[in-house]
Design a protein around this motif. Structure first.
Motif, PDB file in Angstrom:
ATOM      1  N   UNK C  56       9.578   2.369   1.593  1.00 26.61           N
ATOM      2  CA  UNK C  56       9.303   2.541   2.860  1.00 26.61           C
ATOM      3  C   UNK C  56       7.894   1.448   2.927  1.00 26.61           C
ATOM      4  N   UNK C  57       7.691   1.383   4.153  1.00 26.63           N
ATOM      5  CA  UNK C  57       6.153   0.517   4.191  1.00 26.63           C
ATOM      6  C   UNK C  57       5.132   1.316   5.145  1.00 26.63           C
ATOM      7  N   UNK C  58       4.084   1.167   4.266  1.00 26.97           N
ATOM      8  CA  UNK C  58       2.913   2.026   5.161  1.00 26.97           C
ATOM      9  C   UNK C  58       2.493   1.145   6.052  1.00 26.97           C
ATOM     10  N   UNK C 147       7.405   7.736  -3.977  1.00 28.02           N
ATOM     11  CA  UNK C 147       7.169   6.642  -2.888  1.00 28.02           C
ATOM     12  C   UNK C 147       6.847   5.342  -3.627  1.00 28.02           C
ATOM     13  N   UNK C 148       7.676   4.537  -2.959  1.00 26.14           N
ATOM     14  CA  UNK C 148       7.392   2.900  -3.297  1.00 26.14           C
ATOM     15  C   UNK C 148       7.272   2.174  -1.831  1.00 26.14           C
ATOM     16  N   UNK C 149       6.228   1.642  -1.727  1.00 26.04           N
ATOM     17  CA  UNK C 149       5.743   1.097  -0.514  1.00 26.04           C
ATOM     18  C   UNK C 149       5.921  -0.482  -0.736  1.00 26.04           C
ATOM     19  N   UNK C 150       6.346  -1.220   0.086  1.00 27.63           N
ATOM     20  CA  UNK C 150       6.720  -2.569   0.266  1.00 27.63           C
ATOM     21  C   UNK C 150       5.814  -3.016   1.682  1.00 27.63           C
ATOM     22  N   UNK C 188      14.418   2.782   3.705  1.00 25.49           N
ATOM     23  CA  UNK C 188      14.010   3.329   5.186  1.00 25.49           C
ATOM     24  C   UNK C 188      13.431   2.069   6.088  1.00 25.49           C
ATOM     25  N   UNK C 189      13.524   2.151   7.391  1.00 25.61           N
ATOM     26  CA  UNK C 189      13.104   1.255   8.200  1.00 25.61           C
ATOM     27  C   UNK C 189      14.154   0.514   8.996  1.00 25.61           C
TER      28      UNK C 189
END
Lengths: 283, 115, 284
Positions: C56-58, C147-150, C188-189
């Motif tokens: 996901x992205x924060x 969670x892995x944020x890009x 996601x997104x």
């Protein structure tokens, strides 16, 4: 085009700051260490670099292990030091350089380096001690600094081959920047030392000197080590060699050793000061 | 990323823009906190001063001019928090930027599905 | 060995969370969107995954421009949601997983991915909306989440090819983990949307459909784009395709994938909303 004119390795231990704040440079303990610096200061004052790219490791001022970057780069116009909790003096703000910083950040992400990019960042003794060593009396405000922070605290850490590649990519990025700037690169920290555990206090003079030799003539050889090797050979904090290796990576042209002073012990470490003059590769 | 070719109606939030926008974005980032939102509502001008917004940014904020906020380096992620504080939806914000009413903007979205 | 059962790509827009909180799933605006989800939920119910890796992205809850990572990964036992500033309901804590997380972290650093490792991390709607969509009523506590944020907000962002390689390295790490956990990955997104500027509201349905088509067997046709091209074709926030590509990258090396579900609906808020389920041979 921006031009890397040289690279410098230096210790960054906090005891140096205390020694300078207390005027102990000429005492028997400190003299052999501080005597190494005037030739490097002279070179900096003569060559007048506009920008310093400074590899260091944060020791828990800006970054905590809640969110610990592998590689972080500052892109701000100013950086502040702050209370590190154990009583070294806080030093005046450090001037930044956002244009070249962003250029490098763009180039690194494009090249597959997953940087944490910082528009606001407190800088600790890892960065401030070297600046004050080079320009005593905190007279470093005229030089623009780009902080590059490498995780040397929590495993897993980037391996020497990766930090060398990071340095090379920064070297290429500087070479492609279209303003006429003189850039010097500092690799700070090290050399062999271990602060923690029953093995605390180990220093490996022979290895340190071999590293300084290899930094001049055969840096690729150093990239064969793993961080585990470095811990074994140079102590738990000997992994700070990664900052020296990253500095050497930026020197993508010809290097010539102008000065060297190895002295051990300083605090618990082997201290390696070296000045490498650099000629950019011909286009 | 250096923007070489313009994409009309799009302002890339790249390094130089993010440098320019930092005070504005930092202020809007603070709106994750209810006390901060209240403090802003009590005295907007004091809140601009607290985060040292540039005059361009203050002006854009006073006029509630979203495009001007973007031109002043605003990131839509943090501007969205400001929009939320004002009780605006992303369709309201879409309308404000495109010169449409919210209903016209919604209709515009729907139309793009009719392909 | 830990096994990858498959990947799910889904929208994560906050309006979905609001709609679910208010029970609007069967209203005319939302019905078609929500009707796509039961088959994916049924699959999850049957497969009983132990762990979900969520790309996901924060959006400015945990990370601000002061220190914005390109790739960040959680390695905590629990993650909290918090006030995001514009009034979506906070959701209960998300269960984490530290052993596989650290195994992946080690693998990534060893393979030259320079991640930020997070032992404490607030997770925003980018992560929480998909969990609530998959397990409505916030019934996701039994699933351990990594969670892995890009970074999809501020340029420079990781390129699609880099995001894909990043996902692939995570998939390799899962396969080399000495446990018997069943793992799913979620991207996601997206898909196309633009929130900012005079071009706000831009959606590109043909491009979105093309992307979903290529996700199955030809992801390399998507990884050749630059982020600039994604902004042009899919809007400023269309770069969120990078999360889908990371998810798809994690399934590289699993052989041919079975597409068990695909749906696309627009507009949902300002976006084209895609839902896709790709299963590996490890799935029952």
């Amino acid at each position: 085009m921006a031009n890397i004119i040289g690279g410098i390795t230096t210790s960054h231990i906090p005891a140096i700051a205390n020694a300078m704040a207390n005027g102990l440079e000429e005492t028997p303990y400190w003299k052999p260490f501080f005597d190494g610096y005037p030739p490097v200061r002279d070179w900096l004052n003569e060559k007048k670099p506009d920008v310093i790219i400074l590899f260091y490791n944060d020791h828990g001022l800006e970054f905590f292990i809640d969110k610990k970057p592998t590689f972080a780069i500052g892109v701000a116009d100013e950086y502040h030091n702050a209370d590190e909790g154990w009583g070294i003096p806080t030093i005046p703000p450090v001037t930044g350089e956002s244009d070249l910083s962003w250029h490098i950040a763009n180039s690194l992400v494009e090249d597959g380096f997953d940087m944490t990019i910082c528009q606001e960042m407190k800088v600790d003794h890892g960065l401030t001690v070297p600046l004050n060593l080079m320009w005593p009396g905190y007279n470093y405000g005229h030089v623009k600094v780009i902080p590059v922070c490498i995780n040397c605290e929590q495993h897993p850490m980037p391996q020497p081959k990766r930090t060398y590649a990071l340095g090379q990519a920064i070297g290429r990025a500087v070479a492609s920047f279209d303003q006429d700037l003189k850039v010097a690169v500092f690799g700070t920290g090290g050399m062999s030392h271990q602060l923690d555990g029953e093995r605390a206090g180990i220093i490996n003079r022979e290895f340190d000197i071999d590293c300084l030799d290899k930094l001049v003539s055969d840096p690729e050889a150093l990239t064969k080590y793993s961080n585990l090797d470095l811990v074994e050979i140079a102590g738990a904090q000997g992994v700070e060699l990664n900052m020296l290796i990253a500095m050497r990576g930026t020197l993508i042209g010809e290097v010539k050793e102008l000065h060297r002073n190895y002295h051990a012990p300083i605090s618990n470490t082997g201290s390696g000061l070296m000045l490498l003059e650099h000629t950019m590769p011909k286009k | 990323m250096t923007q070489t070719v313009d994409i009309p109606g799009t302002i890339m939030l790249d390094g130089p823009m993010a440098t320019k926008g930092y005070p504005l974005n930092k202020m809007c980032y603070s709106f994750n906190n209810a006390a901060a939102r209240n403090e802003f509502k009590q005295d907007e001008e004091a809140y601009y001063e607290k985060f040292k917004l540039t005059e361009e940014q203050r002006d854009a904020m006073r006029k509630r001019d979203v495009i001007a906020m973007l031109e002043a380096g605003g990131s839509i992620y943090y501007l969205a928090k400001f929009a939320g504080l004002l009780g605006l939806s992303v369709q309201d914000v879409g309308g404000l930027q495109t010169g449409m009413t919210t209903e016209e903007f919604k209709a515009f979205l729907v139309k793009q599905g009719e392909i | 060995m830990a096994k990858l059962l498959g990947g799910i790509a889904t929208s994560h827009i906050p309006a979905i969370g609001v709609a679910m909180d208010q029970g609007l799933e069967n209203t005319p605006y939302w019905k078609e969107f929500f009707e796509a989800y039961p088959p994916v939920r049924d699959w999850l119910y049957t497969q009983e995954p132990d762990i979900a890796i969520v790309f996901y992205n924060d959006h400015g809850l945990e990370f601000f421009h002061d220190r914005k990572p390109t790739f960040a990964m959680g390695a905590a036992a629990q993650y909290e949601n918090a006030d995001e500033g514009w009034g979506i309901a906070e959701i209960p804590p998300v269960t984490g997983e530290t052993e596989l997380s650290w195994h992946i972290v080690n693998h990534l650093i060893e393979h030259d991915f320079d991640i930020t490792v997070c032992q404490e991390m607030k997770v925003d709607h980018g992560l929480t909306v998909p969990l609530t969509l998959m397990w409505p009523g916030h019934k996701y506590g039994h699933v351990k989440v990594i969670p892995v944020a890009i970074n999809c907000e501020r340029h420079p962002m990781p390129k699609p090819s880099r995001s894909y390689a990043f996902g692939k390295a995570i998939g390799d790490a899962v396969r080399s983990f000495a446990g018997d956990q069943k793992v799913i990955v979620m991207g996601t997104g997206g898909l196309s949307h633009q929130l900012d500027g005079q071009r706000a509201g831009f959606i590109n349905k043909p491009f979105d459909l093309y992307c979903m088509d290529k996700m199955v067997d030809e992801p390399e046709l998507l990884t050749c784009y630059s982020n600039y091209e994604l902004v042009e074709k899919a809007g400023a926030q269309g770069v969120e395709l990078n999360m889908w590509l990371a998810m798809r990258g994690a399934l590289e090396g699993e052989g041919k994938l079975k597409e068990l579900h695909r749906s696309y609906h627009l507009p949902i808020s300002n976006t084209g909303a895609g839902l896709q389920l790709l299963a590996t041979d490890n799935a029952r």
